[in-house]
Design a protein around this motif. Structure first.
Motif, PDB file in Angstrom:
ATOM      1  N   TRP A   5       0.842  -1.205   0.000  1.00  0.00           N
ATOM      2  CA  TRP A   5       0.000   0.000   0.000  1.00  0.00           C
ATOM      3  C   TRP A   5       0.879   1.258   0.000  1.00  0.00           C
ATOM      4  N   GLU A   6       1.897   1.270   0.851  1.00  0.00           N
ATOM      5  CA  GLU A   6       2.776   2.441   0.964  1.00  0.00           C
ATOM      6  C   GLU A   6       3.518   2.700  -0.340  1.00  0.00           C
ATOM      7  N   LYS A   7       4.175   1.670  -0.870  1.00  0.00           N
ATOM      8  CA  LYS A   7       5.010   1.842  -2.059  1.00  0.00           C
ATOM      9  C   LYS A   7       4.200   1.906  -3.353  1.00  0.00           C
ATOM     10  N   GLY A   8       2.966   1.367  -3.299  1.00  0.00           N
ATOM     11  CA  GLY A   8       2.141   1.357  -4.487  1.00  0.00           C
ATOM     12  C   GLY A   8       1.044   2.399  -4.474  1.00  0.00           C
ATOM     13  N   VAL A   9       0.087   2.246  -3.571  1.00  0.00           N
ATOM     14  CA  VAL A   9      -1.094   3.115  -3.580  1.00  0.00           C
ATOM     15  C   VAL A   9      -0.781   4.497  -3.021  1.00  0.00           C
ATOM     16  N   HIS A  10      -0.186   4.566  -1.838  1.00  0.00           N
ATOM     17  CA  HIS A  10       0.079   5.869  -1.227  1.00  0.00           C
ATOM     18  C   HIS A  10       1.032   6.708  -2.079  1.00  0.00           C
ATOM     19  N   SER A  11       1.942   6.055  -2.774  1.00  0.00           N
ATOM     20  CA  SER A  11       2.889   6.789  -3.621  1.00  0.00           C
ATOM     21  C   SER A  11       2.258   7.236  -4.933  1.00  0.00           C
ATOM     22  N   GLY A  12       1.048   6.779  -5.224  1.00  0.00           N
ATOM     23  CA  GLY A  12       0.355   7.195  -6.437  1.00  0.00           C
ATOM     24  C   GLY A  12       0.575   6.315  -7.645  1.00  0.00           C
ATOM     25  N   ILE A  13       1.257   5.186  -7.485  1.00  0.00           N
ATOM     26  CA  ILE A  13       1.554   4.304  -8.618  1.00  0.00           C
ATOM     27  C   ILE A  13       0.403   3.344  -8.900  1.00  0.00           C
ATOM     28  N   MET A  14      -0.279   2.904  -7.840  1.00  0.00           N
ATOM     29  CA  MET A  14      -1.247   1.818  -7.935  1.00  0.00           C
ATOM     30  C   MET A  14      -2.622   2.278  -7.441  1.00  0.00           C
ATOM     31  N   SER A  15      -3.671   1.787  -8.075  1.00  0.00           N
ATOM     32  CA  SER A  15      -5.022   2.076  -7.608  1.00  0.00           C
ATOM     33  C   SER A  15      -5.387   1.140  -6.459  1.00  0.00           C
ATOM     34  N   ALA A  16      -6.389   1.518  -5.696  1.00  0.00           N
ATOM     35  CA  ALA A  16      -6.859   0.646  -4.612  1.00  0.00           C
ATOM     36  C   ALA A  16      -7.419  -0.656  -5.168  1.00  0.00           C
ATOM     37  N   GLU A  17      -8.070  -0.574  -6.334  1.00  0.00           N
ATOM     38  CA  GLU A  17      -8.612  -1.787  -6.949  1.00  0.00           C
ATOM     39  C   GLU A  17      -7.501  -2.743  -7.350  1.00  0.00           C
ATOM     40  N   ARG A  18      -6.434  -2.195  -7.928  1.00  0.00           N
ATOM     41  CA  ARG A  18      -5.313  -3.061  -8.320  1.00  0.00           C
ATOM     42  C   ARG A  18      -4.615  -3.622  -7.082  1.00  0.00           C
ATOM     43  N   PHE A  19      -4.576  -2.860  -6.007  1.00  0.00           N
ATOM     44  CA  PHE A  19      -4.026  -3.361  -4.742  1.00  0.00           C
ATOM     45  C   PHE A  19      -4.772  -4.615  -4.303  1.00  0.00           C
ATOM     46  N   VAL A  20      -6.081  -4.584  -4.386  1.00  0.00           N
ATOM     47  CA  VAL A  20      -6.892  -5.762  -4.031  1.00  0.00           C
ATOM     48  C   VAL A  20      -6.548  -6.931  -4.950  1.00  0.00           C
ATOM     49  N   GLY A  21      -6.411  -6.648  -6.248  1.00  0.00           N
ATOM     50  CA  GLY A  21      -6.044  -7.706  -7.183  1.00  0.00           C
ATOM     51  C   GLY A  21      -4.683  -8.299  -6.889  1.00  0.00           C
ATOM     52  N   ALA A  22      -3.710  -7.441  -6.625  1.00  0.00           N
ATOM     53  CA  ALA A  22      -2.327  -7.888  -6.428  1.00  0.00           C
ATOM     54  C   ALA A  22      -2.120  -8.619  -5.111  1.00  0.00           C
ATOM     55  N   THR A  23      -2.923  -8.298  -4.099  1.00  0.00           N
ATOM     56  CA  THR A  23      -2.729  -8.900  -2.777  1.00  0.00           C
ATOM     57  C   THR A  23      -3.708 -10.021  -2.469  1.00  0.00           C
ATOM     58  N   SER A  24      -4.743 -10.207  -3.332  1.00  0.00           N
ATOM     59  CA  SER A  24      -5.766 -11.190  -2.982  1.00  0.00           C
ATOM     60  C   SER A  24      -6.421 -11.852  -4.200  1.00  0.00           C
ATOM     61  N   THR A  25      -7.100 -11.056  -5.028  1.00  0.00           N
ATOM     62  CA  THR A  25      -7.999 -11.632  -6.032  1.00  0.00           C
ATOM     63  C   THR A  25      -7.270 -12.467  -7.076  1.00  0.00           C
ATOM     64  N   THR A  26      -6.177 -11.954  -7.607  1.00  0.00           N
ATOM     65  CA  THR A  26      -5.470 -12.699  -8.660  1.00  0.00           C
ATOM     66  C   THR A  26      -4.954 -14.027  -8.143  1.00  0.00           C
ATOM     67  N   ALA A  27      -4.473 -14.051  -6.926  1.00  0.00           N
ATOM     68  CA  ALA A  27      -4.029 -15.314  -6.322  1.00  0.00           C
ATOM     69  C   ALA A  27      -5.185 -16.300  -6.229  1.00  0.00           C
ATOM     70  N   ALA A  28      -6.343 -15.819  -5.802  1.00  0.00           N
ATOM     71  CA  ALA A  28      -7.514 -16.694  -5.699  1.00  0.00           C
ATOM     72  C   ALA A  28      -7.891 -17.257  -7.063  1.00  0.00           C
ATOM     73  N   ARG A  29      -7.803 -16.428  -8.090  1.00  0.00           N
ATOM     74  CA  ARG A  29      -8.138 -16.886  -9.446  1.00  0.00           C
ATOM     75  C   ARG A  29      -7.133 -17.937  -9.933  1.00  0.00           C
ATOM     76  N   ILE A  30      -5.844 -17.635  -9.793  1.00  0.00           N
ATOM     77  CA  ILE A  30      -4.811 -18.545 -10.306  1.00  0.00           C
ATOM     78  C   ILE A  30      -4.908 -19.912  -9.644  1.00  0.00           C
ATOM     79  N   PHE A  31      -5.074 -19.934  -8.326  1.00  0.00           N
ATOM     80  CA  PHE A  31      -5.029 -21.205  -7.595  1.00  0.00           C
ATOM     81  C   PHE A  31      -6.425 -21.801  -7.357  1.00  0.00           C
ATOM     82  N   ASN A  32      -7.404 -21.285  -8.106  1.00  0.00           N
ATOM     83  CA  ASN A  32      -8.721 -21.907  -8.227  1.00  0.00           C
ATOM     84  C   ASN A  32      -9.520 -21.925  -6.924  1.00  0.00           C
ATOM     85  N   ILE A  33      -9.465 -20.810  -6.186  1.00  0.00           N
ATOM     86  CA  ILE A  33     -10.295 -20.683  -4.985  1.00  0.00           C
ATOM     87  C   ILE A  33     -11.172 -19.427  -5.068  1.00  0.00           C
ATOM     88  N   TYR A  34     -11.330 -18.910  -6.274  1.00  0.00           N
ATOM     89  CA  TYR A  34     -12.206 -17.764  -6.522  1.00  0.00           C
ATOM     90  C   TYR A  34     -13.549 -18.291  -7.031  1.00  0.00           C
TER      91      TYR A  34
END
Length: 566
Positions: free
Chosen positions: A365-394
């Motif tokens: 969050w600090e290096k990505g979202v707070h610094s202005g590089i990453m959106s909050a939505e992408r933060f959710v994807g990068a820390t949770s949703t994409t992992a759930a999709r890849i490993f078939n628990i979404y």
């Protein structure tokens, strides 16, 4: 057992999160979230819920899916020691930071049964985990028994769909290319996901020997022995093997620009490859290996190492923000200072591993979202949703939606804290993010419908987590595999030839080539007679010798008169 009547249920079973902004990977909305019996039941405004529900005020805060750490090594045996963060301490630290699920690794010894190793890890974890967890399976040996057991590993009874190979740790975990090829072919057949620790193990062994012989024994020898190109080369090789076997590949702990660039290039060419930077590579650089304090330098030893190029973390974060690297883990494998000191006179004996489970969410969050590089939505994807999709628990995990598990974080984006080993929940006595001030705090954390962090106070239950099976043929992964195979099939078409095109006259006599009367290459055309001395030439031709120079005055040479004789 019949269900508990509504009026007798504990308010802990029914929770209403009010007034927050719900953020999922695909968007955000002002909405309340109602939880009952470990499941999200409703998301929206003006919800009608049963009386007696516990209310959490999330006004001014974000309501996000709990984090999923894709890469941990709790209580891992390594180099004769065991990581100090066991499954209780590790998952407790995870929850404190907003991570509500981990995916750890079963790592069999060479010759050990995959199923026996799986049962051992389950025995360590089940009684201790405070949150849900899944497992990856490492393949450290290759033979018929291993290949046969892989089918059992992907069955619903075991529930593992990802297999990791090591291209490093020679004679311990490392597989050869021909073995990786066979392994990935089997992974593809089973609908699994290939994973790789990408470093050239042979080069590392050679480099270590040279450095030690040169008297370099400190932690600085670690990055010297495993330079960036050693990671990049292995990453490229792994991508080629995976692409040729049509096996989807997940590259764990991407640590360098050049390794990341290999992944980007291969993905652009249609390969199904996922890249996982870790909290350490997104926030810390390799300058620490050269610190005067041996204990400080050794704390940062992990493989592949952090990179001395101080712009690397920012570069990887930009790729993560754009979705060109997909999700994040930590490689949390903690050994304390006394354990690290086993290698005080030989850097090759320093146990590899760092912390990250507790601080991953805040650091990103600090290096990505707070610094202005990453959106909050992408933060959710990068820390949770994409992992759930890849490993078939979404959508069981990784999203706030009706029917999903109640793994939720109420995130305060404005609150700050300073990371320190003095205050973290790990068992290790150092923190690689020491002194870093971060914005973003998990004020409330709910896992499995239970409140485990309340206004920043941690309240966990040992053994309350459960094992979550990861079944094969993840649609998110194998839809991409299918598309890549169809694209490849369209290009892989035989040339149609008629019977006439295929005709070869077998009766026609072979062409006879007469040998010309030319000298062989071994023969020489050099003739001493053609190189007679000047005197002999003079006598033979009646001409003056070449050294017999007549004296001629050039009266008007270019550039003016001269009195020099030529």
């Amino acid at each position: 057992m019949p269900p508990v009547p509504l009026h007798l249920q504990s308010s802990q079973n029914r929770i209403l999160i009010k007034g927050g902004e719900v953020v999922n990977e695909d968007g955000r909305e002002m909405a309340d979230v109602y939880i009952e019996d470990k499941i999200i039941k409703q998301v929206g405004k003006n919800l009608e819920v049963p009386g007696g529900a516990r209310v959490i005020d999330a006004t001014g805060k974000l309501v996000i899916p709990g984090g999923i750490d894709t890469h941990t090594h709790c209580q891992m045996p390594f180099m004769g020691m065991v990581a100090v963060d066991d499954f209780y301490i590790g998952t407790k630290a995870a929850l404190a930071g907003g991570t509500t699920m981990i995916i750890d690794f079963v790592i069999p010894s060479k010759g050990e049964s995959l199923i026996d190793a799986y049962n051992k890890w389950r025995g360590w974890a089940d009684a201790k985990v405070c949150c849900d967890y899944s497992l990856h399976m490492a393949i450290t040996d290759w033979n018929e028994n291993v290949e046969e057991e892989m089918s059992k590993v992907t069955s619903p009874d075991v529930g593992i769909n990802s297999f990791k190979v090591f291209m490093a740790y020679k004679d311990v975990f490392m597989l050869r290319d021909n073995e990786i090829i066979e392994c990935f072919k089997k992974v593809k057949e089973l609908g699994g996901i290939g994973q790789v620790h990408a470093e050239n193990g042979d080069v590392i062994v050679e480099n270590c020997a040279k450095l030690l012989a040169a008297g370099i024994t400190g932690p600085e020898g670690h990055p010297m022995s495993r330079p960036e190109e050693v990671e990049a080369e292995a990453t490229y090789r792994a991508c080629v093997i995976a692409n040729q076997t049509k096996c989807p590949l997940y590259v764990v702990h991407v640590m360098s620009k050049s390794a990341a660039n290999v992944i980007l290039e291969k993905r652009k060419n249609g390969s199904v490859i996922f890249g996982e930077p870790i909290a350490a590579s997104l926030a810390v650089n390799g300058s620490h290996y050269y610190h005067k304090c041996w204990r400080h330098a050794a704390a940062y030893v992990l493989s592949p190492p952090l990179r001395e190029d101080v712009t690397t973390p920012g570069y990887l974060m930009e790729l993560l923000a754009r979705g060109e690297l997909q999700c994040t883990g930590t490689d949390n494998c903690t050994f304390n200072s006394k354990q690290k000191a086993i290698g005080i006179n030989d850097f090759t004996k320093i146990p590899n591993g760092v912390n990250g489970l507790e601080d991953r969410m805040a650091v990103i969050w600090e290096k990505g979202v707070h610094s202005g590089i990453m959106s909050a939505e992408r933060f959710v994807g990068a820390t949770s949703t994409t992992a759930a999709r890849i490993f078939n628990i979404y959508p069981q995990k990784g999203v706030i939606a009706p029917g999903s598990d109640a793994d939720i974080v109420v995130w305060n984006p404005d609150k700050t804290r300073v990371i320190s080993a003095e205050t973290h929940h790990h068992a290790v006595d150092f923190n690689i993010f020491e002194g870093m001030e971060v914005h973003g705090l998990a004020e409330w954390v709910i896992t499995g419908g239970r409140v485990v962090v309340e206004d920043g106070e941690l309240k966990v239950a040992k053994g309350a987590g459960r094992f979550v099976p990861n079944l094969p043929f993840s649609p998110y992964v194998y839809d991409q595999v299918k598309a890549a195979e169809e694209k490849h099939a369209a290009k892989t078409v035989a040339v149609k030839r008629s019977e006439q095109d295929m005709f070869v006259d077998m009766t026609k006599p072979d062409k006879v080539v007469e040998e010309e009367d030319k000298p062989h290459m071994q023969e020489t055309t050099f003739n001493l007679e053609s190189h007679a001395s000047p005197r002999e030439d003079q006598e033979r031709e009646g001409k003056p010798a070449i050294d017999s120079k007549p004296q001629i005055r050039v009266r008007n040479p270019p550039g003016g008169k001269s009195s020099i004789f030529f």
